[in-house]
Design an enzyme around this catalytic site. Structure first.
Site, short mmCIF file in Angstrom:
data_model
loop_
_atom_site.label_atom_id
_atom_site.label_comp_id
_atom_site.label_asym_id
_atom_site.label_seq_id
_atom_site.Cartn_x
_atom_site.Cartn_y
_atom_site.Cartn_z
CE1 TYR A 36 0.62 1.27 4.43
CE2 TYR A 36 0.68 -1.13 4.44
CZ TYR A 36 0.96 0.07 5.04
OH TYR A 36 1.56 0.11 6.27
CB CYS A 37 1.95 3.69 -1.80
SG CYS A 37 1.13 3.42 -3.38
CB THR A 38 0.20 8.39 -0.59
OG1 THR A 38 1.19 8.40 0.44
CG2 THR A 38 -0.73 9.57 -0.40
#
Length: 176
Positions: A36-38
């Site tokens: 996951y990332c922004t």
């Protein structure tokens, strides 16, 4: 912020991710990984890289990133603030403070830029430490900043990163 029970690589930039993976292949061997990332773009690239290694049982990424997840599930499993890439630095979706002041360890989650020009790394330094003049990303930058104040005629060349970057831990840290 992070998801509860995650394993988060302690790396300063996404560009360090391939090296991190290559140096820690055994951590991923035979496991299912959700990245996951922004906003979803870096985790797409990161999951593709990890998938190319052929060692995981499965590699997935959070479509739309944490931002979209938090819009749909504000009371979900994500804790802390969401880092964003503009002058806000973070967006809060819950009241959890999971970070600490760089200098004293007090719970703190408000980023500032390192006070040493032009290092400008982000640093978590609480208001009490700021009052004591502790406003740099590390002791090395703190000393360098004081030296620059003393010797304003000094024209040192600075790198994009602080010299302390190479000494910072870059192995996984188990999130609790």
């Amino acid at each position: 912020g992070h998801f509860q029970g995650c394993l988060a690589p302690d790396i300063r930039k996404f560009s360090y991710f391939p090296t991190y993976v290559d140096e820690n292949l055994e951590l991923f061997r035979g496991k299912r990984v959700l990245m996951y990332c922004t906003g979803g773009i870096r985790c797409e690239r990161g999951s593709a890289y990890l998938r190319s290694k052929g060692i995981c049982k499965g590699v997935y990424h959070l479509k739309g990133g944490i931002h979209k997840y938090l819009e749909e599930f504000p009371d979900g499993f994500y804790r802390g603030k969401l880092f964003v890439f503009d002058e806000r630095y973070t967006i809060s979706f819950n009241g959890d403070v999971i970070s600490a002041c760089r200098y004293c360890g007090t719970l703190w989650d408000q980023y500032r830029l390192c006070s040493t020009q032009p290092c400008r790394q982000l640093v978590l330094t609480c208001s009490q430490c700021q009052l004591k003049g502790l406003t740099a990303c590390c002791p090395l930058c703190q000393q360098k900043g004081l030296a620059l104040l003393t010797y304003t005629s000094s024209r040192q060349a600075f790198k994009e990163e602080c010299e302390c970057t190479d000494t910072r831990q870059q192995v996984p840290v188990e999130c609790v």
